[in-house]
Write a protein that holds these residues in place. Sequence first.
Motif, PDB file in Angstrom:
ATOM      1  N   GLY A  38      11.708   3.503  11.174  1.00 55.96           N
ATOM      2  CA  GLY A  38      11.564   4.081  12.487  1.00 55.96           C
ATOM      3  C   GLY A  38      10.405   5.257  12.244  1.00 55.96           C
ATOM      4  O   GLY A  38       9.407   5.234  12.965  1.00 55.96           O
ATOM      5  N   GLN A  39      10.601   5.883  11.363  1.00 55.71           N
ATOM      6  CA  GLN A  39       9.579   7.023  11.031  1.00 55.71           C
ATOM      7  C   GLN A  39       8.311   6.522  10.541  1.00 55.71           C
ATOM      8  O   GLN A  39       7.160   6.945  10.764  1.00 55.71           O
ATOM      9  CB  GLN A  39      10.107   8.008   9.735  1.00 55.71           C
ATOM     10  N   ALA A  40       8.385   5.351   9.531  1.00 51.88           N
ATOM     11  CA  ALA A  40       7.179   4.898   9.287  1.00 51.88           C
ATOM     12  C   ALA A  40       6.290   4.111  10.299  1.00 51.88           C
ATOM     13  O   ALA A  40       5.265   4.446  10.271  1.00 51.88           O
ATOM     14  CB  ALA A  40       7.538   3.806   8.006  1.00 51.88           C
TER      15      ALA A  40
ATOM     16  N   ALA B 225       0.821  -1.169   0.045  1.00 46.55           N
ATOM     17  CA  ALA B 225       0.116   0.094   0.060  1.00 46.55           C
ATOM     18  C   ALA B 225       0.928   1.273   0.085  1.00 46.55           C
ATOM     19  O   ALA B 225       1.432   1.678   0.873  1.00 46.55           O
ATOM     20  CB  ALA B 225      -0.998   0.075   1.327  1.00 46.55           C
ATOM     21  N   ALA B 226       0.956   1.824  -1.090  1.00 44.58           N
ATOM     22  CA  ALA B 226       1.901   2.957  -1.337  1.00 44.58           C
ATOM     23  C   ALA B 226       1.289   4.092  -0.645  1.00 44.58           C
ATOM     24  O   ALA B 226       2.201   5.167  -0.374  1.00 44.58           O
ATOM     25  CB  ALA B 226       2.037   3.281  -2.594  1.00 44.58           C
ATOM     26  N   ASP B 227       0.186   4.171  -0.142  1.00 46.67           N
ATOM     27  CA  ASP B 227      -0.616   5.389   0.552  1.00 46.67           C
ATOM     28  C   ASP B 227      -0.584   5.327   1.984  1.00 46.67           C
ATOM     29  O   ASP B 227      -0.567   6.419   2.571  1.00 46.67           O
ATOM     30  CB  ASP B 227      -1.934   5.393   0.367  1.00 46.67           C
ATOM     31  N   LEU B 228       0.397   4.204   2.655  1.00 51.68           N
ATOM     32  CA  LEU B 228       0.558   4.224   3.926  1.00 51.68           C
ATOM     33  C   LEU B 228       2.275   4.422   4.212  1.00 51.68           C
ATOM     34  O   LEU B 228       3.018   4.205   3.279  1.00 51.68           O
ATOM     35  CB  LEU B 228       0.389   2.797   4.618  1.00 51.68           C
ATOM     36  N   PRO B 229       2.760   5.154   5.404  1.00 49.39           N
ATOM     37  CA  PRO B 229       3.896   5.229   5.370  1.00 49.39           C
ATOM     38  C   PRO B 229       4.967   3.757   5.378  1.00 49.39           C
ATOM     39  O   PRO B 229       4.383   2.924   5.746  1.00 49.39           O
ATOM     40  CB  PRO B 229       4.121   5.804   6.743  1.00 49.39           C
ATOM     41  N   GLY B 230       5.990   3.819   4.652  1.00 49.71           N
ATOM     42  CA  GLY B 230       6.780   2.805   4.610  1.00 49.71           C
ATOM     43  C   GLY B 230       6.317   1.706   3.652  1.00 49.71           C
ATOM     44  O   GLY B 230       6.976   0.693   3.503  1.00 49.71           O
ATOM     45  N   THR B 231       5.223   2.041   3.018  1.00 49.82           N
ATOM     46  CA  THR B 231       4.734   1.099   1.901  1.00 49.82           C
ATOM     47  C   THR B 231       4.759  -0.252   2.733  1.00 49.82           C
ATOM     48  O   THR B 231       5.450  -1.331   2.112  1.00 49.82           O
ATOM     49  CB  THR B 231       5.533   1.193   0.464  1.00 49.82           C
TER      50      THR B 231
ATOM     51  N   ALA C 160      25.954   3.812   5.834  1.00 52.82           N
ATOM     52  CA  ALA C 160      25.170   4.887   5.692  1.00 52.82           C
ATOM     53  C   ALA C 160      23.894   4.508   5.184  1.00 52.82           C
ATOM     54  O   ALA C 160      22.822   4.707   5.529  1.00 52.82           O
ATOM     55  CB  ALA C 160      25.917   5.886   4.847  1.00 52.82           C
ATOM     56  N   LYS C 161      24.103   3.687   4.271  1.00 53.58           N
ATOM     57  CA  LYS C 161      22.763   3.108   3.851  1.00 53.58           C
ATOM     58  C   LYS C 161      21.617   2.282   4.551  1.00 53.58           C
ATOM     59  O   LYS C 161      20.620   2.645   4.534  1.00 53.58           O
ATOM     60  CB  LYS C 161      22.943   2.103   2.135  1.00 53.58           C
ATOM     61  N   ARG C 162      22.360   1.315   5.230  1.00 50.99           N
ATOM     62  CA  ARG C 162      21.612   0.812   6.290  1.00 50.99           C
ATOM     63  C   ARG C 162      21.004   1.441   7.415  1.00 50.99           C
ATOM     64  O   ARG C 162      19.999   1.434   8.076  1.00 50.99           O
ATOM     65  CB  ARG C 162      22.539  -0.492   7.028  1.00 50.99           C
ATOM     66  N   ASN C 163      21.962   2.589   7.721  1.00 53.53           N
ATOM     67  CA  ASN C 163      21.246   3.500   9.027  1.00 53.53           C
ATOM     68  C   ASN C 163      20.310   4.438   8.560  1.00 53.53           C
ATOM     69  O   ASN C 163      19.349   4.582   9.071  1.00 53.53           O
ATOM     70  CB  ASN C 163      22.463   4.406   9.436  1.00 53.53           C
ATOM     71  N   ARG C 164      20.126   4.827   7.249  1.00 59.11           N
ATOM     72  CA  ARG C 164      19.232   5.550   6.616  1.00 59.11           C
ATOM     73  C   ARG C 164      17.718   4.785   6.399  1.00 59.11           C
ATOM     74  O   ARG C 164      16.834   5.252   6.870  1.00 59.11           O
ATOM     75  CB  ARG C 164      19.456   5.924   4.946  1.00 59.11           C
ATOM     76  N   THR C 165      18.115   3.309   6.135  1.00 62.18           N
ATOM     77  CA  THR C 165      16.840   2.212   6.203  1.00 62.18           C
ATOM     78  C   THR C 165      16.378   2.178   7.720  1.00 62.18           C
ATOM     79  O   THR C 165      15.000   2.096   7.820  1.00 62.18           O
ATOM     80  CB  THR C 165      17.181   1.221   5.588  1.00 62.18           C
ATOM     81  N   VAL C 166      17.035   2.154   8.622  1.00 64.80           N
ATOM     82  CA  VAL C 166      16.722   1.980  10.008  1.00 64.80           C
ATOM     83  C   VAL C 166      16.079   3.209  10.586  1.00 64.80           C
ATOM     84  O   VAL C 166      14.752   3.047  10.863  1.00 64.80           O
ATOM     85  CB  VAL C 166      17.922   1.537  11.206  1.00 64.80           C
ATOM     86  N   GLU C 167      16.462   4.229  10.110  1.00 62.65           N
ATOM     87  CA  GLU C 167      15.929   5.617  10.346  1.00 62.65           C
ATOM     88  C   GLU C 167      14.368   5.852   9.437  1.00 62.65           C
ATOM     89  O   GLU C 167      13.467   6.220  10.364  1.00 62.65           O
ATOM     90  CB  GLU C 167      16.777   6.898   9.818  1.00 62.65           C
TER      91      GLU C 167
ATOM     92  N   THR D 279       6.370   5.104  13.383  1.00 61.98           N
ATOM     93  CA  THR D 279       5.772   6.071  14.250  1.00 61.98           C
ATOM     94  C   THR D 279       4.688   6.813  13.726  1.00 61.98           C
ATOM     95  O   THR D 279       3.559   6.877  14.289  1.00 61.98           O
ATOM     96  CB  THR D 279       6.826   7.167  14.507  1.00 61.98           C
ATOM     97  N   GLU D 280       4.737   7.014  12.255  1.00 61.87           N
ATOM     98  CA  GLU D 280       3.594   7.666  11.450  1.00 61.87           C
ATOM     99  C   GLU D 280       2.397   6.571  11.324  1.00 61.87           C
ATOM    100  O   GLU D 280       1.159   7.163  11.690  1.00 61.87           O
ATOM    101  CB  GLU D 280       4.056   7.790  10.116  1.00 61.87           C
ATOM    102  N   LEU D 281       2.587   5.170  11.315  1.00 61.83           N
ATOM    103  CA  LEU D 281       1.559   4.393  11.325  1.00 61.83           C
ATOM    104  C   LEU D 281       0.730   4.484  12.735  1.00 61.83           C
ATOM    105  O   LEU D 281      -0.509   4.529  12.731  1.00 61.83           O
ATOM    106  CB  LEU D 281       1.853   3.024  10.967  1.00 61.83           C
ATOM    107  N   ALA D 282       1.567   4.565  13.760  1.00 59.48           N
ATOM    108  CA  ALA D 282       0.928   4.514  15.155  1.00 59.48           C
ATOM    109  C   ALA D 282       0.234   5.897  15.224  1.00 59.48           C
ATOM    110  O   ALA D 282      -0.866   5.887  15.789  1.00 59.48           O
ATOM    111  CB  ALA D 282       2.136   4.252  16.018  1.00 59.48           C
ATOM    112  N   ASN D 283       0.742   6.820  14.714  1.00 60.73           N
ATOM    113  CA  ASN D 283      -0.030   8.301  14.996  1.00 60.73           C
ATOM    114  C   ASN D 283      -1.212   8.196  14.033  1.00 60.73           C
ATOM    115  O   ASN D 283      -2.367   8.757  14.401  1.00 60.73           O
ATOM    116  CB  ASN D 283       0.775   9.347  14.323  1.00 60.73           C
ATOM    117  N   ARG D 284      -1.263   7.243  12.919  1.00 63.72           N
ATOM    118  CA  ARG D 284      -2.854   7.286  12.515  1.00 63.72           C
ATOM    119  C   ARG D 284      -3.649   6.235  12.923  1.00 63.72           C
ATOM    120  O   ARG D 284      -4.820   5.652  12.334  1.00 63.72           O
ATOM    121  CB  ARG D 284      -2.248   6.823  10.686  1.00 63.72           C
ATOM    122  N   GLY D 285      -3.294   5.596  13.966  1.00 64.84           N
ATOM    123  CA  GLY D 285      -4.157   4.579  14.579  1.00 64.84           C
ATOM    124  C   GLY D 285      -3.627   3.295  13.944  1.00 64.84           C
ATOM    125  O   GLY D 285      -4.820   2.207  14.178  1.00 64.84           O
TER     126      GLY D 285
END
Length: 139
Positions: free
Chosen positions: A99-101, A43-49, A89-96, A103-109
């Motif tokens: 985490g953002q995805a 689902a591309a409309d959700l954070p993190g697909t 650097a690539k793997r650190n960006r993926t982990v970050e 958090t955003e999913l949790a914020n959306r319920g």
Amino acid sequence: MVDSLTREQRHKVMSHIHSKDTKPEMLVRRMLFAEGYRYRLHAADLPGTPDLVFRRRRVAVFVNGCFWHSHSCPNGTHKPATNAEFWEAKRNRTVERDGQALTELANRGWTAVTVWECELRSLNAVADSLHRALGPPRL
């Protein structure tokens, strides 16, 4: 052996690694479908697909490769010897980004469930954790 590959050969090998329809993802999909669960894919409309989406239940399932997402297992903690700074650097960006995805999913319920590639050695344990998050399948 990977170390004996030329730069061009390694590039060709790495370019064939895809983020969708991976073997671990297909294993989880087949297991859940056989148990009667129905879902939407990527689902591309959700954070993190998320790999699997259960909209009515508001549950998103991510099937992550241990290496790519820096899991705490031996596969995930392996550090490549060549081009180490790039991979770090690539793997650190993926982990970050993960985490953002989450958090955003949790914020959306939404409830987010992560299935790690190494966990698939015990399908019963994975099935149990998914059943807890999803509830019973619809008939």
